[in-house]
Scaffold this motif. Structure first.
Motif, PDB file in Angstrom:
ATOM      1  N   GLU A 209       0.819  -1.223   0.000  1.00 47.20           N
ATOM      2  CA  GLU A 209       0.000   0.000   0.000  1.00 47.20           C
ATOM      3  C   GLU A 209       0.852   1.272   0.000  1.00 47.20           C
ATOM      4  OE1 GLU A 209      -3.220   2.329   2.899  1.00 47.20           O
ATOM      5  OE2 GLU A 209      -2.580   0.281   3.365  1.00 47.20           O
ATOM      6  N   GLU A 210       1.800   1.371   0.921  1.00 48.05           N
ATOM      7  CA  GLU A 210       2.606   2.583   1.035  1.00 48.05           C
ATOM      8  C   GLU A 210       3.461   2.802  -0.206  1.00 48.05           C
ATOM      9  OE1 GLU A 210       4.865   2.739   4.589  1.00 48.05           O
ATOM     10  OE2 GLU A 210       3.126   2.503   5.926  1.00 48.05           O
ATOM     11  N   HIS A 211       4.058   1.736  -0.736  1.00 47.64           N
ATOM     12  CA  HIS A 211       4.919   1.856  -1.921  1.00 47.64           C
ATOM     13  C   HIS A 211       4.105   2.283  -3.149  1.00 47.64           C
ATOM     14  CE1 HIS A 211       8.442   0.232   0.078  1.00 47.64           C
ATOM     15  NE2 HIS A 211       7.739  -0.802   0.507  1.00 47.64           N
ATOM     16  N   ILE A 212       2.911   1.705  -3.278  1.00 48.10           N
ATOM     17  CA  ILE A 212       2.061   2.052  -4.421  1.00 48.10           C
ATOM     18  C   ILE A 212       1.633   3.510  -4.348  1.00 48.10           C
ATOM     19  CG2 ILE A 212      -0.169   1.616  -5.507  1.00 48.10           C
ATOM     20  CD1 ILE A 212       0.116  -1.320  -4.621  1.00 48.10           C
ATOM     21  N   SER A 213       1.163   3.923  -3.180  1.00 52.59           N
ATOM     22  CA  SER A 213       0.707   5.309  -3.007  1.00 52.59           C
ATOM     23  C   SER A 213       1.851   6.288  -3.249  1.00 52.59           C
ATOM     24  CB  SER A 213       0.141   5.494  -1.598  1.00 52.59           C
ATOM     25  OG  SER A 213      -0.285   6.829  -1.400  1.00 52.59           O
ATOM     26  N   GLN A 214       3.024   5.979  -2.717  1.00 56.63           N
ATOM     27  CA  GLN A 214       4.171   6.871  -2.881  1.00 56.63           C
ATOM     28  C   GLN A 214       4.595   6.968  -4.340  1.00 56.63           C
ATOM     29  OE1 GLN A 214       5.402   8.734  -0.442  1.00 56.63           O
ATOM     30  NE2 GLN A 214       6.802   9.720  -1.903  1.00 56.63           N
ATOM     31  N   ALA A 215       4.588   5.831  -5.062  1.00 57.92           N
ATOM     32  CA  ALA A 215       4.985   5.826  -6.466  1.00 57.92           C
ATOM     33  C   ALA A 215       4.028   6.666  -7.308  1.00 57.92           C
ATOM     34  CB  ALA A 215       5.028   4.387  -6.981  1.00 57.92           C
ATOM     35  N   ILE A 216       2.726   6.554  -7.022  1.00 54.77           N
ATOM     36  CA  ILE A 216       1.732   7.324  -7.772  1.00 54.77           C
ATOM     37  C   ILE A 216       1.866   8.810  -7.466  1.00 54.77           C
ATOM     38  CG2 ILE A 216      -0.732   7.756  -8.045  1.00 54.77           C
ATOM     39  CD1 ILE A 216      -1.184   4.753  -7.625  1.00 54.77           C
ATOM     40  N   GLN A 217       2.108   9.166  -6.201  1.00 59.79           N
ATOM     41  CA  GLN A 217       2.271  10.572  -5.834  1.00 59.79           C
ATOM     42  C   GLN A 217       3.495  11.183  -6.509  1.00 59.79           C
ATOM     43  OE1 GLN A 217       1.513  11.652  -1.547  1.00 59.79           O
ATOM     44  NE2 GLN A 217       1.156   9.448  -1.337  1.00 59.79           N
ATOM     45  N   SER A 221       3.426  14.313  -9.180  1.00 58.75           N
ATOM     46  CA  SER A 221       4.142  15.573  -8.950  1.00 58.75           C
ATOM     47  C   SER A 221       5.214  15.842  -9.999  1.00 58.75           C
ATOM     48  CB  SER A 221       4.781  15.561  -7.546  1.00 58.75           C
ATOM     49  OG  SER A 221       5.723  14.513  -7.433  1.00 58.75           O
ATOM     50  N   GLN A 222       5.814  14.789 -10.554  1.00 56.32           N
ATOM     51  CA  GLN A 222       6.901  14.966 -11.511  1.00 56.32           C
ATOM     52  C   GLN A 222       6.425  15.133 -12.955  1.00 56.32           C
ATOM     53  OE1 GLN A 222       9.601  11.660 -10.999  1.00 56.32           O
ATOM     54  NE2 GLN A 222       9.937  12.077  -8.832  1.00 56.32           N
ATOM     55  N   HIS A 223       5.299  14.502 -13.308  1.00 57.34           N
ATOM     56  CA  HIS A 223       4.925  14.449 -14.720  1.00 57.34           C
ATOM     57  C   HIS A 223       3.524  14.979 -15.055  1.00 57.34           C
ATOM     58  CE1 HIS A 223       8.542  12.101 -15.157  1.00 57.34           C
ATOM     59  NE2 HIS A 223       8.075  11.135 -14.377  1.00 57.34           N
ATOM     60  N   VAL A 224       2.616  15.001 -14.097  1.00 57.92           N
ATOM     61  CA  VAL A 224       1.226  15.341 -14.408  1.00 57.92           C
ATOM     62  C   VAL A 224       0.807  16.688 -13.838  1.00 57.92           C
ATOM     63  CG1 VAL A 224      -1.181  14.587 -14.208  1.00 57.92           C
ATOM     64  CG2 VAL A 224       0.636  12.879 -14.471  1.00 57.92           C
ATOM     65  N   GLN A 225       1.138  16.941 -12.598  1.00 57.07           N
ATOM     66  CA  GLN A 225       0.691  18.155 -11.912  1.00 57.07           C
ATOM     67  C   GLN A 225       1.088  19.418 -12.673  1.00 57.07           C
ATOM     68  OE1 GLN A 225       2.337  18.744  -7.965  1.00 57.07           O
ATOM     69  NE2 GLN A 225       0.397  19.597  -7.216  1.00 57.07           N
ATOM     70  N   TYR A 226       0.111  20.280 -12.898  1.00 56.07           N
ATOM     71  CA  TYR A 226       0.259  21.573 -13.593  1.00 56.07           C
ATOM     72  C   TYR A 226       0.542  21.438 -15.088  1.00 56.07           C
ATOM     73  CZ  TYR A 226       0.818  23.062  -8.741  1.00 56.07           C
ATOM     74  OH  TYR A 226       0.636  23.250  -7.396  1.00 56.07           O
ATOM     75  N   ASN A 227       0.582  20.220 -15.604  1.00 55.56           N
ATOM     76  CA  ASN A 227       0.843  20.041 -17.034  1.00 55.56           C
ATOM     77  C   ASN A 227      -0.429  19.835 -17.843  1.00 55.56           C
ATOM     78  OD1 ASN A 227       3.656  20.253 -16.901  1.00 55.56           O
ATOM     79  ND2 ASN A 227       3.881  18.106 -16.310  1.00 55.56           N
ATOM     80  N   PHE A 228      -1.536  19.483 -17.170  1.00 55.98           N
ATOM     81  CA  PHE A 228      -2.790  19.282 -17.874  1.00 55.98           C
ATOM     82  C   PHE A 228      -3.524  20.612 -18.009  1.00 55.98           C
ATOM     83  CE2 PHE A 228      -7.255  17.472 -18.014  1.00 55.98           C
ATOM     84  CZ  PHE A 228      -7.133  17.007 -19.312  1.00 55.98           C
ATOM     85  N   LEU A 229      -4.499  20.660 -18.903  1.00 53.52           N
ATOM     86  CA  LEU A 229      -5.195  21.912 -19.212  1.00 53.52           C
ATOM     87  C   LEU A 229      -6.189  22.333 -18.139  1.00 53.52           C
ATOM     88  CD1 LEU A 229      -5.885  21.223 -23.007  1.00 53.52           C
ATOM     89  CD2 LEU A 229      -4.015  22.534 -21.990  1.00 53.52           C
ATOM     90  N   ILE A 273     -12.180  13.064   3.261  1.00 48.55           N
ATOM     91  CA  ILE A 273     -10.992  13.070   2.407  1.00 48.55           C
ATOM     92  C   ILE A 273     -10.121  14.276   2.704  1.00 48.55           C
ATOM     93  CG2 ILE A 273     -10.188  13.243   0.022  1.00 48.55           C
ATOM     94  CD1 ILE A 273     -12.589  11.644  -0.825  1.00 48.55           C
ATOM     95  N   ALA A 274     -10.754  15.419   2.962  1.00 48.48           N
ATOM     96  CA  ALA A 274     -10.003  16.649   3.217  1.00 48.48           C
ATOM     97  C   ALA A 274      -9.119  16.523   4.458  1.00 48.48           C
ATOM     98  CB  ALA A 274     -10.968  17.822   3.375  1.00 48.48           C
ATOM     99  N   HIS A 275      -9.601  15.796   5.470  1.00 44.99           N
ATOM    100  CA  HIS A 275      -8.835  15.647   6.705  1.00 44.99           C
ATOM    101  C   HIS A 275      -7.590  14.799   6.506  1.00 44.99           C
ATOM    102  CE1 HIS A 275     -11.901  17.661   9.017  1.00 44.99           C
ATOM    103  NE2 HIS A 275     -12.831  16.806   8.589  1.00 44.99           N
ATOM    104  N   GLN A 276      -7.555  13.987   5.456  1.00 48.29           N
ATOM    105  CA  GLN A 276      -6.405  13.122   5.198  1.00 48.29           C
ATOM    106  C   GLN A 276      -5.336  13.805   4.350  1.00 48.29           C
ATOM    107  OE1 GLN A 276      -7.516   9.245   3.690  1.00 48.29           O
ATOM    108  NE2 GLN A 276      -9.375   9.167   4.923  1.00 48.29           N
ATOM    109  N   GLN A 277      -5.625  14.979   3.839  1.00 46.09           N
ATOM    110  CA  GLN A 277      -4.712  15.610   2.896  1.00 46.09           C
ATOM    111  C   GLN A 277      -3.338  15.915   3.480  1.00 46.09           C
ATOM    112  OE1 GLN A 277      -5.129  16.290  -0.627  1.00 46.09           O
ATOM    113  NE2 GLN A 277      -6.403  14.601   0.042  1.00 46.09           N
ATOM    114  N   GLN A 278      -3.264  16.142   4.785  1.00 45.48           N
ATOM    115  CA  GLN A 278      -1.972  16.416   5.383  1.00 45.48           C
ATOM    116  C   GLN A 278      -1.058  15.190   5.307  1.00 45.48           C
ATOM    117  OE1 GLN A 278      -2.813  17.791   9.346  1.00 45.48           O
ATOM    118  NE2 GLN A 278      -3.595  19.773   8.674  1.00 45.48           N
ATOM    119  N   GLU A 279      -1.653  14.007   5.291  1.00 46.43           N
ATOM    120  CA  GLU A 279      -0.880  12.770   5.231  1.00 46.43           C
ATOM    121  C   GLU A 279      -0.789  12.207   3.816  1.00 46.43           C
ATOM    122  OE1 GLU A 279      -2.751  10.134   7.927  1.00 46.43           O
ATOM    123  OE2 GLU A 279      -2.429  11.407   9.688  1.00 46.43           O
ATOM    124  N   GLY A 280      -1.401  12.864   2.850  1.00 45.80           N
ATOM    125  CA  GLY A 280      -1.396  12.381   1.480  1.00 45.80           C
ATOM    126  C   GLY A 280      -2.800  12.042   1.021  1.00 45.80           C
TER     127      GLY A 280
END
Length: 343
Positions: A209-217, A221-229, A273-280
């Motif tokens: 779980e942790e490895h999958i979530s970290q890899a997706i995050q 952040s490296q390839h998708v965030q702020y690059n879409f329209l 969901i909003a309360h979990q944002q600090q942890e990812g």
């Protein structure tokens, strides 16, 4: 969800942006006569074969049976024939060969996932245009793309954007369903991740779980965030056996997109969901075999009994069916005799 957001999620819009991080694909314009054929409600006659059609041979018993049936008094009989698209067929075959001979087809937005039951081995793998047509003409998802792509948009009063429909051919890749995940982005922040094939339990997701979530995050952040329209959208990823993450698709942030293990109320209003944002981002997946469910695409299939009866593959079912019909007929005759006794 606005109409503009739906337009931005067309494959031909996002593919050039993320080409390095997704599966190799080719995009072909869809001619109007092909669109008309796909929307034709008539009998399914598949066209687009990559070879000259051969006459269908029938055995003598079938021919004799047909001769005994008087279908019409007219001397001329209309025969259903598949329309031909020689130029388009040639273009598609060339593209399929360029992608290795096996492809995964889709339109601007959707793939015919609801029609895999009709294909050989229940697979969306296609080798020819006839394979593609068989799936497309059997798919409600494809019909939705062609007829109502803006159905659930909030700005219904605005005119619909003009859409140039395209056939998307993606190089075939054997993706393990347990490696697919859907990610929800709001205001350019990854707020939630859901197991894509949520009807099944995959033990490796629980363990990693942790490895999958970290890899997706990290991928986000490296390839998708702020690059879409848009700043609100949904994207699907695949994490391979080496741990590398690939972009598979992008979808509008709205109810037209399946929210899987979340609800759209949760995703739009925040809430827990909003309360979990600090942890990812919130990460949900099927946690045990007890919660395994049937695939939602099963509702699009023909009941197996119908298939067996129509093809004659199960003689016992046919016998049971005939016995049932005979019993119903006898009961009906008895009821008529009771209601109308002889005078």
């Amino acid at each position: 969800m606005k109409k503009e957001q739906v337009v931005h999620c067309q494959f031909s819009v996002w593919y050039p942006i993320f080409k390095k991080h997704t599966i190799k694909s080719l995009i072909l314009p869809l001619p109007q006569n092909v669109i008309d054929y796909l929307l034709d409600d008539g009998t399914l006659v598949v066209s687009g074969s990559d070879h000259n059609s051969q006459p269908i041979q029938t055995n003598n018993s079938e021919s004799d049976a047909e001769e005994d049936v008087q279908w019409s008094d007219d001397e001329t009989t209309a025969t259903a024939t598949a329309p031909e698209f020689p130029e388009f067929t040639s273009t598609v075959l060339e593209a399929i060969n360029a992608l290795g001979g096996r492809v995964f087809p889709k339109l601007n937005w959707s793939a015919p996932r609801d029609a895999n039951w009709i294909a050989l081995n229940s697979s969306l793998q296609c080798h020819s245009l006839s394979d593609i047509f068989l799936l497309f003409k059997s798919s409600d998802f494809i019909t939705h793309d062609l007829t109502q792509p803006f159905l659930q948009c909030s700005d219904q009063d605005s005119p619909d954007p003009v859409i140039s429909y395209e056939l998307v051919l993606r190089k075939w890749a054997e993706l393990i369903p347990g490696g697919e995940f859907r990610c929800f982005v709001k205001e350019n922040k990854l707020i939630a991740i859901s197991q894509r094939d949520y009807t099944q339990y995959y033990q490796h997701i629980l363990k990693q779980e942790e490895h999958i979530s970290q890899a997706i995050q990290e991928f986000f952040s490296q390839h998708v965030q702020y690059n879409f329209l848009d700043e609100d959208f949904v994207f699907d990823v695949y994490r391979d056996s080496q741990g590398r993450v690939w972009l598979i698709d992008l979808n509008p942030f709205g109810e037209v997109t399946d929210s899987l293990l979340f609800s759209w109320d949760e995703l739009t209003s925040g809430g827990g969901i909003a309360h979990q944002q600090q942890e990812g981002p919130a990460f949900r997946y099927t946690t045990s075999e007890v919660t395994v469910q049937p695939s939602p695409c099963l509702s699009y299939r023909i009941p197996r009994d119908f298939v067996d009866l129509s093809t004659g593959e199960d003689a016992y079912k046919l016998i049971d069916f005939l016995k049932l019909k005979k019993s119903q007929q006898e009961e009906s005759e008895e009821e008529e005799e009771e209601e109308n006794p002889p005078q």
